[in-house]
Design an enzyme around this catalytic site. Structure first.
Site, PDB file in Angstrom:
ATOM      1  N   HIS A 175      16.153   2.948  -6.190  1.00  0.00           N
ATOM      2  CA  HIS A 175      15.799   3.858  -7.248  1.00  0.00           C
ATOM      3  C   HIS A 175      17.098   3.244  -8.393  1.00  0.00           C
ATOM      4  O   HIS A 175      16.389   2.840  -9.542  1.00  0.00           O
ATOM      5  CB  HIS A 175      16.303   5.022  -7.030  1.00  0.00           C
ATOM      6  CG  HIS A 175      15.628   6.035  -8.038  1.00  0.00           C
ATOM      7  ND1 HIS A 175      16.554   6.503  -9.259  1.00  0.00           N
ATOM      8  CD2 HIS A 175      14.381   6.874  -8.349  1.00  0.00           C
ATOM      9  CE1 HIS A 175      15.474   7.068 -10.005  1.00  0.00           C
ATOM     10  NE2 HIS A 175      14.455   7.360  -9.402  1.00  0.00           N
ATOM     11  N   GLU A 205      15.849   1.657 -11.909  1.00  0.00           N
ATOM     12  CA  GLU A 205      16.839   2.287 -12.828  1.00  0.00           C
ATOM     13  C   GLU A 205      18.084   1.990 -13.130  1.00  0.00           C
ATOM     14  O   GLU A 205      18.976   2.317 -13.797  1.00  0.00           O
ATOM     15  CB  GLU A 205      16.509   3.829 -12.970  1.00  0.00           C
ATOM     16  CG  GLU A 205      15.090   4.173 -13.410  1.00  0.00           C
ATOM     17  CD  GLU A 205      14.942   5.840 -13.156  1.00  0.00           C
ATOM     18  OE1 GLU A 205      15.839   6.490 -13.006  1.00  0.00           O
ATOM     19  OE2 GLU A 205      13.677   6.241 -12.880  1.00  0.00           O
ATOM     20  N   HIS A 237       7.668   6.009  -7.089  1.00  0.00           N
ATOM     21  CA  HIS A 237       8.202   4.689  -7.318  1.00  0.00           C
ATOM     22  C   HIS A 237       7.581   3.437  -6.852  1.00  0.00           C
ATOM     23  O   HIS A 237       7.067   2.402  -7.234  1.00  0.00           O
ATOM     24  CB  HIS A 237       9.675   4.687  -7.355  1.00  0.00           C
ATOM     25  CG  HIS A 237      10.372   5.492  -8.587  1.00  0.00           C
ATOM     26  ND1 HIS A 237      10.225   5.120  -9.853  1.00  0.00           N
ATOM     27  CD2 HIS A 237      11.108   6.490  -8.394  1.00  0.00           C
ATOM     28  CE1 HIS A 237      10.990   5.969 -10.634  1.00  0.00           C
ATOM     29  NE2 HIS A 237      11.434   6.673  -9.759  1.00  0.00           N
TER      30      HIS A 237
END
Ligand code: CO
Length: 290
Positions: A175, A205, A237
Site C-alpha cells: 500500500h 501510495e 487496490h
C-alpha cells in the site's frame, strides 16, 4: 458415627465452597479476541476474513472472537448495503458491556502505520475504565521487527503459486503511506532480495514506486512479470490499481512496456502460514493476559 457425619459434611462443605469459588471466578472473568482489519467492501475478501477467523478459532476453540474495521469509509459503504461492522471503539465498548474482562486485540494490518497508531490509542482508552475491561493487549502488525520481517518473507516464499519459477520476476504491490512506517516497505525489499533477486516490492501510495522496480526489470532484461498483492486481502487496490484494465493499472503500464504480465489475486491472509503469524501473536497476548 457422629464423627463420620461431622467430617463428611465438613468435606462436602469444603468441596461446595471451592466449586462455588471456581464458578464465581469464571463468571467474573471472560476472555475474548478482537480481530481488527482495515476492512474491505469487496465480497471476494469475505472468504479471506472467514479463513482468518476459522484459523484463530481453531487455535483457541473456547474463546469468543469479535471483529472491527478501522476504515470509516469502508464501514459506511458496508452499512449502506446492510452489513454492519463495528469500529474498534464500538466493538470494545460492546465487549465490555458483554462482560469481557480480558481482551486480546490483534491488528491485521501490514505495518505499524496510521491505522495501527489510531488503534493503539483506541485500545489504550479502554485501560483503567471503572467496571470495565480489566486487561487488554494489542498484537503487532505483520512487520515490526527483524524477526517479523524474516518470518513474513519466509511465509510468502513458502506460499508462492507453483507456476512461478525461481527465475520469474515477481512484483508485490504494497500500500505505502505518508506515515514514517513506510520505511518498512524498502526494508522488506532488502529481506526479499536475500532470498530471491527477482522479487520486488513497490507501493501504490509510498516509496518505492513501480517506476523504481521498472529500472531493475530493464537492467535484468526481464520478459515475464507476476503481480501479487502485498496486502492482507486482495481488495480494491489489488483488483483495480494492480490487475485492472484501466491504462494506469500496474498490469497495463507493464504490458505497454512490452512485459508479459500475470496477476495473482490472493491476499497475504489467504496463506495460512501468514495467518499463523497472527495466531502466534494472539497466543503471546493471551499468555500476558493470564
Ligand atoms: Co488505499
Amino acid at each position: 458415627m457422629t464423627n463420620f457425619i461431622k467430617y463428611t459434611s465438613l468435606a462436602l462443605l469444603l468441596l461446595i465452597t471451592t466449586m462455588n469459588f471456581a464458578s464465581n471466578k469464571t463468571k467474573k472473568e471472560k476472555t475474548g479476541i478482537l480481530l481488527v482489519a482495515f476492512g474491505s467492501s469487496y465480497p471476494e475478501t469475505r472468504e479471506t476474513f472467514k479463513n482468518i477467523e476459522s484459523e484463530v478459532q481453531k487455535a483457541f476453540p473456547n474463546i469468543d472472537i469479535r471483529w472491527a474495521y478501522t476504515s470509516k469509509f469502508i464501514r459506511k459503504k458496508l452499512n449502506k448495503r446492510g452489513e454492519h461492522i463495528d469500529s474498534p471503539t464500538l466493538a470494545l465498548a460492546k465487549m465490555s458491556e458483554e462482560g469481557f474482562t480480558h481482551i486480546a486485540v490483534q491488528s491485521l494490518h501490514v505495518i505499524p502505520g496510521a491505522e495501527y497508531d489510531a488503534l493503539q490509542k483506541n485500545v489504550n482508552s479502554f485501560r483503567n475504565m471503572p467496571k470495565g475491561i480489566k486487561e487488554i493487549t494489542l498484537g503487532k502488525p505483520l512487520m515490526f521487527s527483524h524477526e517479523s520481517m524474516e518470518n513474513l518473507c519466509t511465509q510468502l516464499n513458502n506460499n508462492l503459486p507453483k507456476e512461478i519459477s525461481k527465475n520469474d520476476a515477481l512484483i508485490y504491490m504494497g500500500h505505502g503511506t505518508h506515515h514514517q512506517a513506510n520505511i518498512y516497505y524498502p526494508a522488506m525489499q532488502y529481506y526479499m532480495w536475500q532470498k530471491n533477486k527477482n522479487h520486488y516490492l513497490a507501493t501504490v501510495e509510498g516509496y518505492p514506486s513501480l517506476d523504481e522496480v521498472i529500472k531493475y526489470l530493464k537492467e535484468k532484461k526481464t520478459k515475464k512479470v507476476y503481480l501479487l498483492p502485498f496486502m492482507t486481502i486482495a481488495g480494491d487496490h489489488a483488483r483495480n490499481d494492480m490487475a485492472g484494465t484501466d491504462s494506469d493499472s500496474w498490469k497495463s503500464i507493464l504490458e505497454a512496456k512490452g512485459y508479459k504480465v500475470k496477476s495473482i489475486l490472493t491476499g497475504m491472509a489467504d496463506h495460512n502460514g501468514v495467518v499463523k503469524i497472527w495466531v502466534d501473536s494472539i497466543e503471546e497476548s493471551l499468555e500476558k493476559l493470564d
